[in-house]
Write an enzyme that holds these catalytic residues in place. Sequence first.
Site, PDB file in Angstrom:
ATOM      1  N   SER A 159       0.483  -1.542  -0.104  1.00 30.29           N
ATOM      2  CA  SER A 159       0.222   0.201  -0.113  1.00 30.29           C
ATOM      3  C   SER A 159       0.967   0.539   0.195  1.00 30.29           C
ATOM      4  O   SER A 159       1.536   1.602  -0.934  1.00 30.29           O
ATOM      5  CB  SER A 159      -1.232   0.220   1.181  1.00 30.29           C
ATOM      6  N   GLU A 204      -9.290  -5.577  -4.231  1.00 34.68           N
ATOM      7  CA  GLU A 204      -8.620  -4.749  -3.161  1.00 34.68           C
ATOM      8  C   GLU A 204      -9.685  -3.595  -2.935  1.00 34.68           C
ATOM      9  O   GLU A 204      -9.894  -2.618  -1.458  1.00 34.68           O
ATOM     10  CB  GLU A 204      -7.453  -3.076  -4.483  1.00 34.68           C
ATOM     11  N   HIS A 210      -7.729  -5.384  -0.137  1.00 39.37           N
ATOM     12  CA  HIS A 210      -6.504  -4.782   0.339  1.00 39.37           C
ATOM     13  C   HIS A 210      -6.436  -5.328   1.293  1.00 39.37           C
ATOM     14  O   HIS A 210      -6.911  -5.349   3.069  1.00 39.37           O
ATOM     15  CB  HIS A 210      -7.059  -3.366   0.527  1.00 39.37           C
TER      16      HIS A 210
END
Length: 527
Positions: A209, A332, A432
């Site tokens: 990320s 995600e 995610h």
Amino acid sequence: MTLVGQESLIRQTAVGAVRGRREGGVLSWKGIPFAAAPVGDRRFRRPIAPPPWHELRDATRYGPMAPQKVLRSMEVDPSIPISEDCLSLNVWAPRGARPGSARDGGGKPVMVWIHGGGYFQGSTGQRYYDARHLAENGDVVVVTVNYRLGVLGFVDFSNLSASAGGSSFGHGFDSNVGLRDQIFALEWVRENIAAFGGDPGNVTLFGESAGGASVIALMASPLATGLFHRAIAQSAPVTSVYGQPRAASVARRFLEIVGIEPEHAQRLRDLDPLDLVEAGAELVHEVSGGVPGTLAMAPVHGDDVLPDAPLAVFSEGRAPRIPLIIGTNHDESSFFKLMRSPLLPITTASVERMFVEIAADRPEFEGAGARITGAYPAYPRRRTPAEVSRDAGFRMPSIWLAEAHSRFAPTWMYRFDHATPLLRVTGIGATHAAELAYVFGSFAPRGKEIVFGLGGRPEALRVSKRMQARWLAFANGWAPDVESAPEWPRYDEGERRTLIIDRDDAVVDDPDAEIREAWGPEVLSFR
């Protein structure tokens, strides 16, 4: 060198000795300061070396986490304090890793982790980042790094200038201090990791990320050249890097929120750090809500850390030509919907507003929204707005980056599709950050991992074993291949071979080709 011997828990760093602990098949040292406390006059300034210590320092607990709002979902030990004095790192080394000098060539491969959290949350103390299994299974030295977050690390006040003459107010703010912290930590690794049995000439930088985007930013930074030799970028929003005008407007808006005039910006150093966190939360919602698809807190290009936008550097072949693994997760955006996060637009209205704002910022993308959303057959029904946003924020930027880098250096691309039965039934899927426990082998003990509420643990452990083995092979300087699994070919613009990580690994040529073609080869992003 060590002070006592090979299996001693004591190691000597450049500024003092530390004593760690044994954890199964590894030794660990936690909370080692790599920079001085960035407090007082050092707030918003580049990191400097910590003062030496002369007594043996206990290194058995994680250091403080950067000021932030701690969410329950972060799974961080509540005993870890919050403090501006947060610039510390942790080291795990397999037992028998021989401490020595950088010249004797006997060190283990080193993996340096940069955590995610949208540039305003996160800590190395989160359960997912326990690196003991990774160090033991891979016979590698692992380092995890804390860095400044939020307003303290990723709002750029360096451009404040007088409105009339344009001269600086002289407040002494540095730009990109969060990235500077990461670079300083890599310099610490270069100078000290041999004492822990690691090879400073064999370093893999990896992150997820915001941490994955930091990896890409550091590849594009001339200040980080030579500090690492391979890179892995997981779910990296690599286009969320902005120019000086946008950064300056965000900084000025933050001053308005806290009621400080630009000419008195030095008063930011007097505010309680948790007050900065509260005001930063307001800034995050305002910026991402007002212009969907943008971040209030992010790296800035146009300084000595990032002279140019990372994707421009990669496209022109100016990034270091080192091996790279890059990829994203299949679902995600479900995380952002579940957490009600403003960081990713997930409704039809916010997605279409994102395209309008991009076109206003960059007129050459006028009409791109209609062309792109037309490639999603169900749009705007069901989950397709979130899928568009997923591709805008993660998937397409990673593809554009892989395209560029593959012209000059070995590049591998993946998509993580694996989800436990519970995550599939709930529609969360491979969301995610879902891959973190697979990479680190850091699943909670049996019966305490909520994602296995409907079973699936043995399968997940098998997927984790393969994924870890690929990451570790790469860190050792080999191709990311494992026995009894498909060979992972390099990515190129012709075949676009991508590893799909699921119950069984598979290599697919150009997955979702129609959607990729609709987005096109031009990097669609905000300035």
